[in-house]
Enzyme design. Structure first.
Site, PDB file in Angstrom:
ATOM      1  N   SER A  86     -34.561  -3.337  -5.286  1.00 46.78           N
ATOM      2  CA  SER A  86     -33.764  -2.704  -4.240  1.00 46.78           C
ATOM      3  C   SER A  86     -32.464  -2.134  -4.830  1.00 46.78           C
ATOM      4  O   SER A  86     -32.504  -1.295  -5.720  1.00 46.78           O
ATOM      5  CB  SER A  86     -33.503  -3.713  -3.122  1.00 46.78           C
ATOM      6  OG  SER A  86     -33.005  -3.093  -1.973  1.00 46.78           O
TER       7      SER A  86
ATOM      8  N   ASP B 183     -39.472  -2.725   0.438  1.00 41.47           N
ATOM      9  CA  ASP B 183     -38.438  -3.504  -0.244  1.00 41.47           C
ATOM     10  C   ASP B 183     -39.000  -4.621  -1.136  1.00 41.47           C
ATOM     11  O   ASP B 183     -39.675  -5.532  -0.666  1.00 41.47           O
ATOM     12  CB  ASP B 183     -37.545  -4.109   0.836  1.00 41.47           C
ATOM     13  CG  ASP B 183     -36.341  -4.855   0.298  1.00 41.47           C
ATOM     14  OD1 ASP B 183     -36.219  -5.006  -0.934  1.00 41.47           O
ATOM     15  OD2 ASP B 183     -35.520  -5.288   1.118  1.00 41.47           O
TER      16      ASP B 183
END
Length: 277
Positions: A38, A157
């Site tokens: 991320s 994610d």
């Protein structure tokens, strides 16, 4: 012995990592491979391309731009972070990312994503930034991002399945690892309700399960990291105080303060890190 660098995510908390990495660039701290999840991937790529100060520069300049990150963007495009602006206009024109330096770097660069169909982590080696959709997938937070379809996979994610992929990197052959965290010592996640996610991702039960168990996986990883740190197996840099920054922070003073904290924490441990390396 291959040296690695493992970078946790954390939305705007990731600017802490940018400060750490700029200190590394100033002191010529290099490794054989980097893996970012991320925000860790977002800032890690500028470290690999050798672009000191790039992350904090464009954050301070564009973070109030609604196309950078906003609920307006979410309503308009389906993504909290607008794809066209953040992954194309910004790196290609507004604050140019050095694709050539990245591609020619001797450091391998991996991004961690979560496979929505399997609920398992995927670790993608990026040889060039032409594969930026993997980066986008790694940083696409559930509930506020569209699923990214790339490489025959549906991804989101990386923090859902593996927030700090230290074990994965060790299994890839990186035996001596620096780990940069964005939470202070002793932090553990609490179980949280994923409510609407169960409905939104009802077609992907494995992903729902990964979201439900995220706190357990994270806390187990933190336990492992603390043990490895005590034994000297890894070197950890983490915030010396709670960064106290919102996931969508728009206050430039707060953002700069967290960046400065990362820079100062890294400098404070620099001699110890060099000795360990």
């Amino acid at each position: 012995m291959k040296k690695g660098l493992v970078l946790e995510g954390g939305a705007m908390r990731g600017i802490y990592t940018a400060g750490v990495l700029d200190a590394f660039l100033e002191q010529n701290i290099t490794v054989d491979g980097v893996i970012g999840v991320s925000a860790g991937a977002v800032h890690g790529c500028s470290y690999v391309s050798g672009q000191h100060g790039r992350s904090i520069r464009y954050y301070l300049k564009y973070m109030k731009n609604p196309r950078f990150m906003s609920f307006r963007s979410l309503l308009k495009t389906g993504n909290l972070v607008e794809t066209e602006f953040s992954y194309h206009e910004l790196p290609d024109r507004l604050d140019v990312f050095d694709r050539k330096a990245f591609a020619e770097s001797p450091m391998d660069f991996y991004v961690g994503c979560t496979n929505v169909e399997t609920g398992k982590p995927e670790y993608i080696l990026l040889d060039t930034m032409d594969e930026i959709d993997y980066m986008r997938a790694s940083a696409s937070m559930p509930m506020v991002s569209q699923i990214v379809e790339v490489g025959g996979m549906k991804l989101l994610d990386g923090g859902v399945a593996d927030s700090v992929p230290i074990r994965a990197f060790q299994q890839m052959g990186y035996e001596k690892n620096i780990v940069v965290l964005t939470r202070p010592a002793g932090y553990r996640k609490k179980k949280s309700s994923i409510g609407p996610a169960k409905w939104i991702y009802r077609k992907y039960p494995a992903f729902v399960k990964a979201m439900e168990e995220r706190y357990k996986v994270y806390n187990e990883t933190m336990d492992q990291i603390e043990e490895m740190e005590k034994s000297g197996e890894i070197f950890v840099i983490r915030p010396s105080r709670d960064p106290q920054i919102g996931r969508m922070e728009k206050n430039p003073e707060k953002v700069k303060a967290v960046y400065d904290l990362g820079y100062k924490d890294a400098c404070a441990q620099m001699e110890a890190l060099k000795a360990w390396l």
